[in-house]
Design an enzyme around this catalytic site. Sequence first.
Site, mmCIF file in Angstrom:
data_model
loop_
_atom_site.group_PDB
_atom_site.id
_atom_site.type_symbol
_atom_site.label_atom_id
_atom_site.label_comp_id
_atom_site.label_asym_id
_atom_site.label_seq_id
_atom_site.Cartn_x
_atom_site.Cartn_y
_atom_site.Cartn_z
ATOM 1 N N GLU A 41 0.830 -1.206 0.000
ATOM 2 C CA GLU A 41 0.000 0.000 0.000
ATOM 3 C C GLU A 41 0.864 1.256 0.000
ATOM 4 O O GLU A 41 0.566 2.223 -0.707
ATOM 5 C CB GLU A 41 -0.937 -0.010 1.219
ATOM 6 N N GLU B 8 2.140 1.694 -3.359
ATOM 7 C CA GLU B 8 1.094 2.198 -4.250
ATOM 8 C C GLU B 8 0.874 3.691 -4.030
ATOM 9 O O GLU B 8 0.706 4.459 -4.975
ATOM 10 C CB GLU B 8 -0.195 1.410 -4.029
ATOM 11 N N CYS C 196 -8.454 -2.378 3.782
ATOM 12 C CA CYS C 196 -8.299 -3.575 4.610
ATOM 13 C C CYS C 196 -9.635 -4.106 5.066
ATOM 14 O O CYS C 196 -9.755 -5.243 5.484
ATOM 15 C CB CYS C 196 -7.490 -3.263 5.855
ATOM 16 N N SER D 45 -7.155 1.582 -2.823
ATOM 17 C CA SER D 45 -5.979 0.780 -3.140
ATOM 18 C C SER D 45 -6.450 -0.585 -3.632
ATOM 19 O O SER D 45 -7.506 -1.065 -3.225
ATOM 20 C CB SER D 45 -5.140 0.632 -1.869
ATOM 21 N N LYS E 138 -15.585 -10.393 7.161
ATOM 22 C CA LYS E 138 -14.485 -11.204 6.622
ATOM 23 C C LYS E 138 -14.973 -12.579 6.193
ATOM 24 O O LYS E 138 -14.380 -13.217 5.333
ATOM 25 C CB LYS E 138 -13.386 -11.378 7.681
ATOM 26 N N GLU F 260 -16.184 -11.959 2.844
ATOM 27 C CA GLU F 260 -15.058 -11.596 1.977
ATOM 28 C C GLU F 260 -14.342 -12.856 1.480
ATOM 29 O O GLU F 260 -14.021 -12.974 0.295
ATOM 30 C CB GLU F 260 -14.072 -10.709 2.746
ATOM 31 N N GLU G 138 -13.556 -13.695 -6.701
ATOM 32 C CA GLU G 138 -12.202 -13.393 -7.175
ATOM 33 C C GLU G 138 -11.138 -13.849 -6.175
ATOM 34 O O GLU G 138 -9.966 -13.918 -6.507
ATOM 35 C CB GLU G 138 -12.056 -11.903 -7.512
ATOM 36 N N CYS H 142 -11.404 -2.003 14.063
ATOM 37 C CA CYS H 142 -11.663 -3.427 14.289
ATOM 38 C C CYS H 142 -11.885 -3.770 15.755
ATOM 39 O O CYS H 142 -12.540 -4.762 16.074
ATOM 40 C CB CYS H 142 -10.503 -4.257 13.755
#
Lengths: 599, 551, 130
Positions: A304, A307, A324, A344, A383, A386, A391, A528
Amino acid sequence: MAKDIGKGETQEKYESKKMINIEINHEELTVTEGITVLEASQKIGVKIPTLCHLDLEDLQLYNKTASCRVCMVELIDKNNNSRLVPACVTKAYDGMVIRTDTIKAITARRMAVELLLSNHPNECFTCPKNLECELQALAEELNVREIRWEGERMDYPKDLSSDAIVKDSNKCIYCRRCETACNEVQTCGILSGIGRGFDSFVGPAFNIPMVESSCTYCGQCVQVCPTAALTEMFHTDKVWKAIDDPDKHVIVQTAPAIRVALGELFGMEAGTIVTGKMVTALKRMGFDGVFDTDFGADLTIMEEASELIYRLENNKTLPILTNCCPAWVKFIEHQFPELIHVPSTCKSPHIMFGTIAKTYYAEKNNIDPDNIVVVSIMPCIAKKAEAKRPELTKDERNNVDIVITTRELGAMIKEAGINFKSLPDSEFDRPLGETTGASVIFGTAGGVIEAAVRTAYEWITGDELENVEFEQLRGMDGLRKATVQIGEKELRIGIASGLGNARIILEEIREGKSEYDAIEIMACPGGCIGGGGQPYHHGNREIIRKRKDAIYEEDRNKKIRKCHENPEIIKLYKEFLGKPFGDKAHKLLHTHFEARERI
Amino acid sequence: MSKTRTNIMVCGGTGCLASDSEKVAKNLELIIKARGYEEEAKVIQTGCFGFCEQGPIVKIEPDNVFYVRVGPKDAKDIVDEHIVKGRKVERLLYKEPHHNKKIGKQEDMEFYKKQLRIALRNCGLINPEDIYEYIALGGYEALGKALTQMSRDEVVKEVKESGLRGRGGGGFPTGVKWEITKSQESEVKFIICNADEGDPGAFMDRSILEGDPHSVIEAMAIGGYAIGADKGIVYIRAEYPLAISRLKTAIKQSRELGLLGKNIFDSDFSFDIDIKFGAGAFVCGEETALINSCEGKRGEPDFKPPFPAQEGYWGHPTNVNNVETFANIPPIITKGSEWFSSIGTEKSKGTKVFALAGKINNVGLVEVPMGTTLREIIFDIGGGIQGGKKFKAVQTGGPSGGVITEEYLDTPIDYDSLLSIGSMMGSGGMIVMDETDNMVNIAKFYLEFTMDEACGKCAAGRIGTKRLYEILNKITSGKATMADLDALKQLSYMVKGSSLCGLCQTAPNPIISTMKHFWDEYLAFIKDVDHSQGEGEYDGAKNKDNLMLKA
Amino acid sequence: MKVKSLDELKKIREESLEKVNLREKGDVKGDKVEILVGMSTCGISSGARETLTEFIEEIDKSKINNIKVVPVGCIGYCHSEPTVQVNIPGQKPILYGNVKKDKVHEIFEKHLQNGEVVENMVLDIDFERA
């Protein structure tokens, strides 16, 4: 940026400093005008039960629907007439006379709970909220010994459509806390009241399955649900099964926020750091490798920060948004599909970990990646969904196989008969357990961007960063703004936690008014540590603060406090990935997003 | 302004003209002049009183004395006795054929006495789609008067002094509501017309909107002027297509004549009206629920305070009045609060429209002065009970009210008297039951309605009404015990005391009142009346605290 | 046209007064006859629309050209819908109840053409208008 606050609540609540005299249970007291009967009672040690009521200033979560009717008290007027009023929203006035201890009031409160129970499955033994349920607690507190109004109960099928949230409407007591969290705090607008009268419950519009809605699975609804109407989907059995399979190499990673919250499930003080005990417990449970998501976080920063520097140097899209948080990613996909090029492209830390486990780690240890099972322990419900994104499960080789929450881990430790409190400390396994202080702070809002700044600073300036603690990036406010001087460049940073705050930032970007270079967004208020999969805070925000303080303490305890100095990470790039943000890294560690419909 | 104290109205209708009323008028004028009273008394030729067989008719206002068969020679007596000395001319008073008692006041006469139509004044008389017909009957003069001759305070004062109370059910003084909304400091305010009529059997609001929509539009503009709102909203249920279409036509016509829009009557005041549709939820008649629904939210109530007058539509001060309430406003402004408050009882002024239904001969809408007795409404106006059966009870206030039995039929009804006999005014539904009706079934009927219409927001209303209905069902199916009767009683008071809004707070009223008056009918359903299981007698509302004690 | 003052409104009122006077009191000069049909939801559901159409057809057939049919709101006599009021200048307005389509011809022929009130269908107006 005042948010749409709940009806019946006014911002200037305490602006009036006028003092008034009231009487509660024959005790006279002087209180600020505008205070509720509930708040006034607390001052003299009178406890009035509540159920639907939530007043979380930190979260901007005010649920004042006055709908459960379990806080009824007697208001006695000048003519000595009494009537029942809800203490949670009834405001004190000069000369007010309140009785909370009369049979009339006590009976009214108990009957309200009795009525709720008469339309409740009452399957406490097997309920996921057993001993965590606020309705159950109230039944005990109000001395309910029978349910005299048996009759028809709601009978809706459970919604098991998503891999993340289970909706059991039969347990819905219609307090609407979830609705307030979903609409007013998170501005997702998924949950709302459905049906009329006795059939009312909360769900997505037209009661479509959760999976078809635009739900981000942030889990804030689960956090505030007093019963088990909304819970996470449990995956503990899958974990036990994998551990039991001799052909499988089962490794586990724990997110940074787990270690400061897990202890709460075993009666430990909030904010106790239990990293060592947690590792020991996981090892005793039979995992083949006990690793740390912090490793993935260090890796995320490598990518990151690279980037960010790339975008800065090449005048590409700015601001850059961290990604994240999978709930936040789903939020932008549904709510701002036109902006999906802004975040990102990095995978989230635990997914990066999973990828590395099934490539680098597999290769190194000569294990067939198909036999590796990666279990993530997350403070998060999103999560779970996710990990099932197409993908990220290409060719049926999942990056991460099973995701369980902090609460599920707690349940497994109990199930395994491990006396958590008395466990000795252990260290994470290497190499994927080697971590830095910068990755620990991922667990709290502002941490990701601070970690990125620590690395970007050194990479851009070439100088060593002496003070790694950026106080301007820390705090409890849901929306923060700060600048960090990096050489010539003044980096303008925005931090939003809570999707309502994220919406404000995204609207600015959409309108071209954004003044940031880099923005960190976390779906859960506080980051979190306040995640939907964490131990229930039951409305006690002190718990969140303590977890936050513990996170920063854990950072200070670390020898290495910058991600790019993690020796195992350096080794990983040297042996396997090549250059950060390079071709191989790009292929393995980056992903893409999809514009989705808003339902 | 004229100082005229007394108006002598002489009927100038065709019938009376034929019987020399013109001469009567002329003589009256001459004698008044001769006595030097022309400043104080004025002779006015009016239209027909519709009572031609007793003509010529002379009516003295504001005394409301009604003389019949007045000949030209009687003029002297009327002036000398009535105008000068203030005494009624007995021999000219109308004699009611049945009991030969002379009655002076117009409303007392059998032919007229029962009904007085203020809210329904134009219904059935004018073409509701022709604004000129409304204007022909004095329409929009009240608005003109308010805007050109009265200050905002004066308008509020007039309404306040008229004693008009909310006709939607609550009976809150309309003028006070206006005053509170007016006193709020806010740039933006709203005035909302509650046309979400939902009581079973009540349809007066629909009738007004279909028959006289301009009266509501005019009143909303007057209210808007008074409270400082330039925007009005009519919240109307979508199941009233004809009312909606007539209202739309009326709004369009008012705009064309500049009676809605910018600078009405060339004043600084601008006002316009929007229509919002309800989806037919009974609870949306509750004003906070109505406002939520207007905002596109779920139609469910919020805790009050804050009241809509403080924080209403999108948080702005909002005044919500019912259709019938509004329909009373223009006459109050044109005729004055004194006129209005001369009608009715001490604390309930004016008239009330009732929808008569059930086992009554003349099913329909009636409008009577407050203080009329139920007996008059049911037996004189309503024509008594169908099929010559015996009257048993009447339910007022729709599902929120209670049953009223024979012994209370002579109570002059107003907001307070109805409450004192265990029922309420409500929006004016009146359902008559005869000796064949079972009262437990009646209670069950109403509970089924409130159970279905409860929004579900609060636990007491959501689950409580359901359980009440279930117990009633158990009773009527013959499966209940005495303990169930106890449970029913206790839960009734719990739901009444603990519910969030008026809908469910009043939902148990049909049970409470039928238990009070028809306890035997409940007992009749219990197979074995074992008193050890329950009390076996109804101990009445006065002991409700004791009921809580027994929990 | 916009009404700018109370006087302008009163002027409109004067101009419109004629037709309404006929309704209330039968008190107008001229020969214009009106038939008011209660056309609220209740009336319409009891057949008022058919009644109204029937009156128009009767008028067409009779070639009388001084009769106007006016749809109005309801007067609350649900027990006797559809209701029809006949206003003839110089005469007291007459209200008829239960005027279904098949009753129209009788009223038209007797009352409007021959000036003879159809007594058995007459309703008393038992209210006063404010």
